[in-house]
Scaffold this active site. Structure first.
Site, mmCIF file in Angstrom:
data_model
loop_
_atom_site.group_PDB
_atom_site.id
_atom_site.type_symbol
_atom_site.label_atom_id
_atom_site.label_comp_id
_atom_site.label_asym_id
_atom_site.label_seq_id
_atom_site.Cartn_x
_atom_site.Cartn_y
_atom_site.Cartn_z
ATOM 1 N N ARG A 121 25.121 3.890 22.932
ATOM 2 C CA ARG A 121 25.689 5.244 22.804
ATOM 3 C C ARG A 121 25.043 6.285 23.729
ATOM 4 N NH1 ARG A 121 29.444 2.502 21.485
ATOM 5 N NH2 ARG A 121 30.394 2.568 19.435
ATOM 6 N N SER A 175 36.687 -2.802 11.653
ATOM 7 C CA SER A 175 36.243 -1.895 12.712
ATOM 8 C C SER A 175 35.166 -2.641 13.501
ATOM 9 C CB SER A 175 35.683 -0.633 12.065
ATOM 10 O OG SER A 175 34.931 0.058 13.023
ATOM 11 N N ASP A 196 27.222 6.955 14.991
ATOM 12 C CA ASP A 196 27.546 7.211 16.397
ATOM 13 C C ASP A 196 27.729 8.691 16.712
ATOM 14 O OD1 ASP A 196 27.258 4.634 17.195
ATOM 15 O OD2 ASP A 196 29.353 4.093 16.878
ATOM 16 N N ASP A 251 40.349 4.625 17.143
ATOM 17 C CA ASP A 251 39.829 5.994 17.033
ATOM 18 C C ASP A 251 40.040 6.799 18.316
ATOM 19 O OD1 ASP A 251 38.911 5.541 14.453
ATOM 20 O OD2 ASP A 251 36.971 4.799 15.150
#
Ligand code: ARG
Length: 399
Positions: free
Chosen positions: A94, A172, A123, A14
């Site tokens: 995060r 992922s 996220d 990504d």
């Protein structure tokens, strides 16, 4: 004037795609920032990747200690498990990553903040809210804004010579000190058992035939010693991840409710989190009153819910922190865990703050608990319940 964007960069599919997008579609110079929270990647390799993608500047920030002490430890104090299962590994990292990016954004006087999150996950919520809490700069999220799917990204990556490793093509993955999250591919059918090779931290085959013990000592809710060794936050978590993983402990597979409403099938490897939260919670039961135990579990649930939902910065979270911190004053002691073929069991606990009293609990001779007191207590405790039932009986006889 060319725009200058800053991007939280992991070197994965990504964020690599996003570097190129920012340059080509948004006509931006890109500064990449990798915040090391224990992904286990080689910082030099990521820096080289960023350079190859044409980043104007790359920062690597080692935030592992801060992550462990300021994010993971508070989550242990809160026994934080979202929906009773997920230890929040990604969710905790995060806000820290976004905060670090903001720090550099200010220094570099950028014109936009960017991230590589999709519009389907949690996220984006965590990045956007942390960015918004500390800055008014525009937020750019190309994967979300352009509605990109994984196949399109993979094709785009190939076209631009971006190398993606084979595991990342199938799944992922997000990994840090506190856990490894695996999504996508065959796991998207919730009835499919995860193939053994998705697991790296937790052993799934040929597990040892003898049990292993883990002895964890907490001081005011913080784990400070394992198996008789005083270890700093980082080493302690790494040690338990390794030891518990080798006994097959720490796999979580559940259906999760995302912030945006999607139900997702999530597979995690979280050996240290599984052991530390289990041990901490057990110790709390010994040193807290039943009222504290009952009330704190509500607070813990709310804490995990807020953090999962990207609301690390919400004032309520701080309020809850205040309660949790004050509850940890007495959470000191040692818990013994037995690990065997993927199972985890608390088999012993001791604390100077223990409210458990042998003299009161024993069924043997010499108990200090006078059973005769209980008779009156039980009458009063059940008073309303027995009265209500008495009344029911009376009415049912009449009708
Ligand atoms: N569902 C978890 C969360 O929202 C983990 C997400 C991990 N991301 C990934 N790309 N596998 O915190």
């Amino acid at each position: 004037m060319t725009q200058k964007g800053i991007l939280a960069f992991s070197g994965g599919l990504d964020t690599s795609v996003v570097v190129k997008y920012l340059q080509e579609e948004y006509d931006m110079d890109v500064i990449t920032v990798t915040v090391d929270v224990g992904q286990g990647d080689d910082p030099k390799k990521i820096a080289a990747k960023a350079k190859k993608l044409g980043a104007k500047k790359h920062y690597n920030i080692d935030a592992r200690k801060e992550f462990a002490e300021k994010f993971i430890f508070p989550s242990i104090k809160a026994n934080a498990l979202y929906q009773k299962k997920y230890c929040l590994a990604t969710a905790l990292a995060r806000p820290l990553i976004a905060e670090k990016v903001l720090e550099i954004a200010k220094k570099e006087k950028v014109t936009a903040l960017a991230h590589g999150c999709s519009g389907k996950g949690n996220d984006q919520v965590r990045f956007d809210i942390t960015f918004r809490s500390g800055s008014d700069l525009p937020i750019i999220a190309p994967i979300r804004d352009k509605n990109l799917d994984r196949e399109t990204e993979l094709k785009f990556a190939e076209k631009h010579g971006i190398q993606i490793d084979t595991v990342a093509k199938k799944f992922s993955i997000d990994q840090n000190l506190w856990g490894r999250a695996i999504e996508g591919g065959v796991l998207e059918d919730p009835y499919n058992e995860p193939p053994d090779d998705v697991f790296i931290w937790v052993k799934t085959k040929n597990l040892p035939d003898t049990p292993t013990y883990l002895e964890i000592t907490f001081e005011k809710g913080v784990p400070v010693e394992v198996d008789g060794k005083k270890l700093d936050a980082l080493k302690l978590i790494e040690y338990i991840n390794k030891k518990a993983g080798a006994s097959g402990v720490g796999i979580v597979d559940h259906i999760e409710d995302r912030v945006v409403g999607i139900k997702s099938r999530e597979v995690y490897e979280t050996p240290a989190a599984t052991c530390l939260i289990e041990a901490h919670q057990d110790l709390e039961k010994m040193v807290h009153t039943k009222h504290q135990n009952k009330f704190k579990s509500l607070i813990d649930d709310e804490w995990a819910y807020l953090v999962y939902s990207g609301l690390w910065q919400d004032p309520l979270k701080k309020n809850l922190d205040g309660f949790i911190e004050s509850s940890q004053r007495t959470v000191s002691g040692t818990v013994r865990l037995k690990l065997f073929k993927g199972n985890l069991r608390v088999v012993g606990r001791k604390s100077l703050q223990s409210i458990y009293s042998y003299e009161m609990a024993t069924y043997g001779i010499g108990s200090t608990f006078d059973q005769r007191m209980a008779k009156g207590f039980v009458e009063l405790w059940g008073l309303q319940s027995t009265e209500a039932n008495k009344l029911q009986r009376k009415w049912s006889k009449k009708t």
